[in-house]
Scaffold this active site. Structure first.
Site, mmCIF file in Angstrom:
data_model
loop_
_atom_site.group_PDB
_atom_site.id
_atom_site.type_symbol
_atom_site.label_atom_id
_atom_site.label_comp_id
_atom_site.label_asym_id
_atom_site.label_seq_id
_atom_site.Cartn_x
_atom_site.Cartn_y
_atom_site.Cartn_z
ATOM 1 N N SER A 47 0.858 -1.189 0.000
ATOM 2 C CA SER A 47 0.000 0.000 0.000
ATOM 3 C C SER A 47 0.889 1.232 0.000
ATOM 4 O O SER A 47 2.020 1.179 0.507
ATOM 5 C CB SER A 47 -0.878 0.018 1.258
ATOM 6 N N TYR A 60 -0.993 -0.598 10.428
ATOM 7 C CA TYR A 60 -1.236 -0.876 9.013
ATOM 8 C C TYR A 60 -0.041 -0.442 8.163
ATOM 9 O O TYR A 60 0.461 -1.212 7.334
ATOM 10 C CB TYR A 60 -2.508 -0.159 8.556
ATOM 11 N N ALA A 62 3.047 0.056 9.096
ATOM 12 C CA ALA A 62 4.212 -0.780 9.407
ATOM 13 C C ALA A 62 4.102 -2.140 8.721
ATOM 14 O O ALA A 62 5.092 -2.656 8.187
ATOM 15 C CB ALA A 62 4.352 -0.960 10.916
ATOM 16 N N ILE A 93 -8.510 2.942 -3.646
ATOM 17 C CA ILE A 93 -9.183 2.130 -4.651
ATOM 18 C C ILE A 93 -10.670 2.065 -4.303
ATOM 19 O O ILE A 93 -11.032 2.009 -3.122
ATOM 20 C CB ILE A 93 -8.577 0.699 -4.688
#
Length: 152
Positions: A47, A60, A62, A93
């Protein structure tokens, strides 16, 4: 959850889900690829959060940064065996999650994207398809950012 308020269990569940699952999958496919002696392709999904971080998403971000480091390490370990390993780092997205965002939040996100739209799953699938193609045979250890120019 901000780091100051994050419980250890919240950290652990995200790391387990996002990072350990990628480790387990890479480990499971590596031996068969090497034994076949025909090479192979590993494509991990990270991401943009793993590149730039996000407030309230320490766990998230990390986990997604860990996927990037894992990808680069696997690429170096398996390159001599003709196995490539790359990552795709999507931005925002169109998903059920982004559809449920309050309009102000959605607009704030769109204001940061030069293409002025959220990506679609086909945008990610196209990059994955390319990485699987013969044209990508000399690409390994890379992170392809698919974010409409948001962090570029």
């Amino acid at each position: 959850t901000l780091l100051l308020s994050m419980k250890e269990e919240e950290w652990d569940v995200v790391i387990e889900t996002n990072l350990k699952s990628v480790f387990n999958t890479c480990k499971a496919v590596t031996r068969p690829m090497v034994r076949r002696k025909q090479g192979g392709r590993i494509i991990n999904i990270s991401s943009v959060s793993g590149i730039v971080g996000q407030p309230g998403q320490t766990n998230y971000a990390a986990s997604k940064a860990g996927i990037i480091a894992l990808t680069k390490s696997v690429a170096k370990e398996l390159g001599s065996r003709n196995v490539t390993c790359n990552a795709v780092a999507p931005g925002y997205i169109v998903t059920d999650m982004t559809a449920d965002l309050p309009e102000k939040v959605r607009q704030d996100m769109l204001d940061r994207i030069p293409l002025k739209r959220f990506g679609e799953t086909r945008d990610i699938a196209g990059v994955v398809r390319f990485l699987l193609s013969p044209e990508a045979a000399y690409i390994t250890g890379q992170v392809l950012v698919v974010d409409g120019g948001m962090i570029g």
